[in-house]
Write an enzyme that holds these catalytic residues in place. Structure first.
Site, mmCIF file in Angstrom:
data_model
loop_
_atom_site.group_PDB
_atom_site.id
_atom_site.type_symbol
_atom_site.label_atom_id
_atom_site.label_comp_id
_atom_site.label_asym_id
_atom_site.label_seq_id
_atom_site.Cartn_x
_atom_site.Cartn_y
_atom_site.Cartn_z
ATOM 1 N N SER A 21 0.791 -1.146 -0.074
ATOM 2 C CA SER A 21 -0.101 0.164 -0.007
ATOM 3 C C SER A 21 0.908 1.290 -0.081
ATOM 4 O O SER A 21 0.471 2.283 -0.449
ATOM 5 C CB SER A 21 -0.992 -0.023 1.196
ATOM 6 O OG SER A 21 -0.242 -0.015 2.261
ATOM 7 N N ASP A 191 -0.581 5.453 11.853
ATOM 8 C CA ASP A 191 -0.587 4.084 12.508
ATOM 9 C C ASP A 191 1.062 3.566 12.260
ATOM 10 O O ASP A 191 1.078 2.205 12.524
ATOM 11 C CB ASP A 191 -1.454 3.283 11.577
ATOM 12 C CG ASP A 191 -0.915 3.222 9.979
ATOM 13 O OD1 ASP A 191 0.098 4.195 9.674
ATOM 14 O OD2 ASP A 191 -1.722 2.811 9.205
ATOM 15 N N HIS A 194 1.585 3.871 7.219
ATOM 16 C CA HIS A 194 1.074 4.363 6.298
ATOM 17 C C HIS A 194 1.375 6.042 6.365
ATOM 18 O O HIS A 194 0.650 6.659 7.042
ATOM 19 C CB HIS A 194 -0.567 4.348 5.968
ATOM 20 C CG HIS A 194 -0.766 2.710 5.815
ATOM 21 N ND1 HIS A 194 -0.886 2.101 6.734
ATOM 22 C CD2 HIS A 194 -0.755 2.275 4.635
ATOM 23 C CE1 HIS A 194 -1.353 0.766 6.255
ATOM 24 N NE2 HIS A 194 -1.175 0.948 5.032
#
Length: 220
Positions: A21, A191, A194
């Protein structure tokens, strides 16, 4: 980093990034085709410096991927794409799934190292690409933190694979450790994984520093 770096790319080179991601960064949505993260920053800065190179850029990040997932799409997303340059950054989900207690999705550090090594070998053998490996990372300065301790095992494995194969290494964990000496993890990511845009800039700067080193070495 300086305004300009020595670039190692030849005119018309195909530059491909693959990962999870952090590489994806929304590349299939309204931020297509490069995403809104470090890949987009690198593409923009290199293109602004050397538009005459007419480089072809491809982002093949997929959110949630582990190295096991990369193996499943390696043929289509890497080998069939025939990149001239391949940048690989994978590993935090391999670790994270174990932290979350998802044993069936977690990838042990041994499997991570073996699978990653095999994928890199295939890429070089079947495409002849120039390959650059980046470490995973956790944006946490406390190295005794349990997640950081576990993540560091995957970072070490990536470093070892690069060293064994003589590949250029982008040490993203070290790049974040440098900025964490003066800041808190929350300044870079909510977090610890990210990044906000400034965190993606930390990653992009680490990539560009190694790209510049490769360019300078090629002209020596």
């Amino acid at each position: 980093m300086p305004a300009d770096i020595t670039l190692p790319f030849e005119k018309g080179s195909h530059v491909l990034f693959i990962g999870d991601s952090i590489t994806d960064a929304g590349r299939t949505g309204d931020k297509a085709p490069y995403g809104g993260g470090y890949v987009s920053l690198i593409q923009a800065l290199v293109t602004a410096q050397a538009p005459e190179l007419a480089l072809r850029w491809t982002n093949r990040g997929v959110s949630g991927d582990t190295v096991r997932d990369l193996a499943g799409r390696w043929q289509a997303d890497v080998l069939d794409e025939r990149p001239d340059w391949l940048f690989v950054k994978i590993g935090i989900n391999d670790c994270w799934r174990g932290i979350e207690g998802k044993a069936d999705e977690a990838v042990s550090v041994e499997e991570y190292r073996t699978t990653l090594s095999g994928l890199l070998d295939r890429a070089i053998a079947e495409t002849g690409c120039r390959l650059v490996l980046a470490t995973p990372y956790l944006i946490e300065g406390d190295t005794s933190d349990p997640w950081r301790t576990e993540s560091d095992r995957y970072v070490a494995a990536a470093r070892e694979v690069a060293a064994e194969k003589g590949l250029p290494l982008i040490d993203v964990q070290a790049a974040f450790d440098r900025v964490l000496a003066h800041t808190a993890p929350a300044d870079w990511a909510g977090d610890r994984v990210h990044p906000v845009l400034a965190g993606h800039a930390v990653i992009a700067r680490a990539f560009l520093a190694v790209i510049g080193e490769l360019g300078a070495a090629g002209t020596a």
